[in-house]
Design an enzyme around this catalytic site. Structure first.
Site, PDB file in Angstrom:
ATOM      1  CE  LYS A  22      63.748  18.015  43.020  1.00 44.31           C
ATOM      2  NZ  LYS A  22      62.885  18.992  43.684  1.00 44.31           N
ATOM      3  CG  ASN A  23      60.205  19.551  40.823  1.00 42.05           C
ATOM      4  OD1 ASN A  23      60.724  19.161  41.875  1.00 42.05           O
ATOM      5  ND2 ASN A  23      60.585  20.655  40.205  1.00 42.05           N
ATOM      6  CB  CYS A 118      65.405  27.901  50.329  1.00 39.93           C
ATOM      7  SG  CYS A 118      64.704  28.294  48.754  1.00 39.93           S
ATOM      8  NE  ARG A 123      61.187  28.254  46.437  1.00 40.60           N
ATOM      9  CZ  ARG A 123      61.639  27.083  45.996  1.00 40.60           C
ATOM     10  NH1 ARG A 123      62.830  26.678  46.318  1.00 40.60           N
ATOM     11  NH2 ARG A 123      60.878  26.334  45.235  1.00 40.60           N
ATOM     12  CE  LYS A 163      55.116  35.506  41.319  1.00 40.52           C
ATOM     13  NZ  LYS A 163      56.229  35.673  42.190  1.00 40.52           N
ATOM     14  CB  SER A 165      52.132  29.565  43.044  1.00 40.16           C
ATOM     15  OG  SER A 165      52.529  28.536  43.927  1.00 40.16           O
ATOM     16  CG  ASP A 308      63.644  24.206  38.570  1.00 30.23           C
ATOM     17  OD1 ASP A 308      63.919  25.169  39.287  1.00 30.23           O
ATOM     18  OD2 ASP A 308      62.774  23.358  38.872  1.00 30.23           O
ATOM     19  CB  ILE A 330      60.685  32.160  38.628  1.00 26.92           C
ATOM     20  CG1 ILE A 330      60.175  31.934  37.197  1.00 26.92           C
ATOM     21  CG2 ILE A 330      59.869  31.344  39.640  1.00 26.92           C
ATOM     22  CD1 ILE A 330      58.697  32.165  36.978  1.00 26.92           C
ATOM     23  NE  ARG A 400      66.631  19.477  48.124  1.00 33.41           N
ATOM     24  CZ  ARG A 400      66.073  20.651  47.842  1.00 33.41           C
ATOM     25  NH1 ARG A 400      66.795  21.743  47.935  1.00 33.41           N
ATOM     26  NH2 ARG A 400      64.809  20.740  47.493  1.00 33.41           N
TER      27      ARG A 400
HETATM   28  C1  UD1 Z   1      58.252  24.567  42.054  1.00 32.69           C
HETATM   29  C2  UD1 Z   1      59.371  23.570  41.806  1.00 32.69           C
HETATM   30  C3  UD1 Z   1      60.706  24.283  41.643  1.00 32.69           C
HETATM   31  C4  UD1 Z   1      60.602  25.365  40.555  1.00 32.69           C
HETATM   32  C5  UD1 Z   1      59.403  26.282  40.819  1.00 32.69           C
HETATM   33  C6  UD1 Z   1      59.167  27.276  39.685  1.00 32.69           C
HETATM   34  C7  UD1 Z   1      58.650  21.569  42.971  1.00 32.69           C
HETATM   35  C8  UD1 Z   1      58.832  20.655  44.126  1.00 32.69           C
HETATM   36  N1  UD1 Z   1      59.439  22.663  42.933  1.00 32.69           N
HETATM   37  O1  UD1 Z   1      58.541  25.230  43.286  1.00 32.69           O
HETATM   38  O2  UD1 Z   1      61.697  23.325  41.277  1.00 32.69           O
HETATM   39  O3  UD1 Z   1      61.778  26.131  40.540  1.00 32.69           O
HETATM   40  O4  UD1 Z   1      58.203  25.498  40.973  1.00 32.69           O
HETATM   41  O5  UD1 Z   1      58.979  26.605  38.492  1.00 32.69           O
HETATM   42  O6  UD1 Z   1      57.844  21.315  42.093  1.00 32.69           O
HETATM   43  N2  UD1 Z   1      55.347  32.322  45.737  1.00 32.69           N
HETATM   44  C9  UD1 Z   1      54.799  33.198  46.664  1.00 32.69           C
HETATM   45  N3  UD1 Z   1      53.837  32.720  47.497  1.00 32.69           N
HETATM   46  C10 UD1 Z   1      53.386  31.408  47.469  1.00 32.69           C
HETATM   47  C11 UD1 Z   1      53.947  30.555  46.497  1.00 32.69           C
HETATM   48  C12 UD1 Z   1      54.920  31.035  45.649  1.00 32.69           C
HETATM   49  O7  UD1 Z   1      55.173  34.367  46.729  1.00 32.69           O
HETATM   50  O8  UD1 Z   1      52.501  31.048  48.251  1.00 32.69           O
HETATM   51  C13 UD1 Z   1      56.381  32.833  44.791  1.00 32.69           C
HETATM   52  C14 UD1 Z   1      57.733  32.114  44.985  1.00 32.69           C
HETATM   53  O9  UD1 Z   1      58.503  32.716  45.984  1.00 32.69           O
HETATM   54  C15 UD1 Z   1      58.345  32.240  43.602  1.00 32.69           C
HETATM   55  C16 UD1 Z   1      57.131  32.152  42.661  1.00 32.69           C
HETATM   56  O10 UD1 Z   1      55.999  32.496  43.478  1.00 32.69           O
HETATM   57  O11 UD1 Z   1      58.942  33.512  43.451  1.00 32.69           O
HETATM   58  C17 UD1 Z   1      56.908  30.793  42.043  1.00 32.69           C
HETATM   59  O12 UD1 Z   1      56.934  29.794  43.048  1.00 32.69           O
HETATM   60  P1  UD1 Z   1      56.189  28.396  42.875  1.00 32.69           P
HETATM   61  O13 UD1 Z   1      55.727  28.245  41.460  1.00 32.69           O
HETATM   62  O14 UD1 Z   1      55.183  28.264  43.958  1.00 32.69           O
HETATM   63  O15 UD1 Z   1      57.392  27.387  43.139  1.00 32.69           O
HETATM   64  P2  UD1 Z   1      57.400  26.084  44.032  1.00 32.69           P
HETATM   65  O16 UD1 Z   1      56.109  25.366  43.921  1.00 32.69           O
HETATM   66  O17 UD1 Z   1      57.931  26.403  45.387  1.00 32.69           O
END
Ligand code: UD1
Length: 420
Positions: A22-23, A118, A123, A163, A165, A308, A330, A400
């Site tokens: 999915k991801n 969420c 996030r 950071k 992401s 996850d 995380i 989902r």
């Molecule tokens: C993706 C995955 C999710 C997984 C996560 C971490 C998908 C669709 N989802 O989510 O299943 O749990 O990676 O491995 O691939 N953050 C910020 N600002 C931003 C972006 C992120 O503060 O602009 C923070 C988030 O709140 C979180 C951390 O950074 O605490 C990591 O988030 P991120 O790696 O971006 O996760 P997702 O891409 O949302």
């Protein structure tokens, strides 16, 4: 609302085939907005988030043609291109934000809903926005929407993420694919799903290179070629079935997944006593008679242990022969499954972002409530090893991201029923 009825304890035995990730599929689907020519994506998982992304693409003007089994889609661009990603679609799935990068890169305008928070944490999307701004996007936030424009093509530049992401790395790679000149992204997330995205884009002629462990270099191209691409297997589904085997003294052969991509998880399972053999696209795992406790598991970015799989490993550690701990680094609020696990008999203490499990838990079935995708599957695992009947409510969270999980579990010996 659908529920699961599970009668435990059960032992898992047999063979299970892993679905597409999915991801990995979500950013690949979003990036099809960059194309003028048709794209074929194979091995899609049939899960609700994928339907949401396909509906989002349709609302933006893409035409979607499914194969008979709905695992392959052909995606065409139509003349009716839209630039509006609505709240109703983005709110149910944060990955909706991934259409912003391709829309701004290809069409130089977009109105995309902010995803909002969420249950597992705030996030925000600040890293997405600041990276796209460095590439030349201008934006304003009005009434919950990102109103974005760019003066023609985005311009390649150097970006260092403050950071790591996953989503911000994906949005930036996709946007830089059609930008003018060279983009260097530093401190990127390097999850296998991101490598799957870059492999997909490269298969269509994108000029993308990983030039350091967390550094990605993209030289913009004018357009992408038609391509057919098969999405990688799901890393988290694989890890979940491995835990099911380890928990139940089970004996599973897990097919269609490259074991090299989950070395950290397999090493932890070995430490817990599981016997594991791997082949090219296969994992054979046998659960131990007595699970050994593991102290100090930390969730961290790939190649470290994934957030996850935190909830699933917590269930495993509840059954271990002593005290274990998991620290979640995380997300700030990812222990919602703990209260439900306690209702089954688990002894877990939470202090800040660290959970300590006493071990040697005898789980007894109960009525439970799902709170998010991975928490729900942890409740399924716990119900499988509980004595008696458990009812798991709100399994729409599970739908989902897990394809036909009850069918897969039934085939390997779990007494599970979906009640609609
Ligand atoms: C993706 C995955 C999710 C997984 C996560 C971490 C998908 C669709 N989802 O989510 O299943 O749990 O990676 O491995 O691939 N953050 C910020 N600002 C931003 C972006 C992120 O503060 O602009 C923070 C988030 O709140 C979180 C951390 O950074 O605490 C990591 O988030 P991120 O790696 O971006 O996760 P997702 O891409 O949302």
């Amino acid at each position: 609302m659908d529920k699961f009825l599970i009668t435990g304890p059960c032992k898992v035995k047999g063979q299970v085939s892993i679905s597409g990730s999915k991801n990995a599929a979500l950013p690949i689907l979003a990036s099809t907005l960059l194309f003028d020519k048709p794209v074929v994506i194979e091995n899609l998982p049939r899960v609700r988030d994928i339907d949401t992304m396909l509906n989002l693409l349709k609302s933006l003007g893409s035409k979607i043609k499914f194969s008979k089994n709905k695992k392959t889609v052909k995606i065409y661009k139509t003349k009716k291109q839209n630039y509006f990603a609505s709240y109703s679609l983005v709110k149910t799935m944060r990955a909706g934000i991934l259409v912003l990068g391709p829309l701004i890169s290809k069409y130089h305008k977009s109105i995309t809903s902010l995803p909002g928070g969420c249950l597992i944490g705030a996030r925000p999307v600040n890293y997405h926005l600041s990276a796209l701004k460095k590439l030349g996007m201008k934006y304003e936030i009005k009434k919950g929407y990102i109103h974005a424009t760019s003066k023609g093509k985005l311009k390649g530049t150097k970006i260092k993420f403050s950071k790591i992401s996953v989503g911000a790395t994906e949005n930036s790679i996709i946007a830089a694919t059609l930008a003018q000149g060279k983009t260097t992204l530093k401190n990127c997330a390097i999850e296998p799903e991101i490598k799957d995205l870059t492999n997909f884009l490269k298969s269509a002629g994108a000029n993308i290179k990983w030039i350091g462990k967390r550094t990605c270099q993209i030289i913009g191209v004018n357009s992408l070629n038609p391509t057919t691409y098969s999405v990688m297997g799901d890393r988290i589904e694989t890890g979940t079935f491995c835990v099911a085997a380890a928990l139940t003294k089970g004996d599973l052969t897990i097919k269609n997944f490259n074991p090299k991509l989950i070395q950290t998880e397999l090493n932890l399972l070995k430490r817990s006593g599981a016997k594991i053999k791997t082949n090219k696209n296969e994992i054979k795992i046998k659960g131990p008679q007595k699970i050994k406790s593991i102290n100090s598991i930390f969730t961290k970015e790939y190649p470290n242990f994934p957030t996850d799989l935190q909830a699933q490993f917590m269930v495993l550690m509840c059954k271990a022969n002593g005290r274990s701990s998991i620290t979640e680094s995380i997300f700030e609020n990812r222990f919602m499954h703990v209260a439900e696990l306690r209702r089954l008999g688990a002894k877990i203490v939470i202090k800040d972002n660290k959970a300590t499990m006493e071990g040697n838990t005898e789980f007894t079935g109960a009525e439970l409530m799902s709170s998010d995708l991975r928490a729900s599957v942890a409740l399924v695992l716990a119900a499988i090893i509980s004595k008696g009947q458990s009812v798991i409510n709100r399994i729409y969270h599970l739908d989902r991201g897990y394809e036909k999980i009850e069918n897969k579990l039934k085939k390997i010996g779990v007494r599970i029923k979906r009640l609609s």
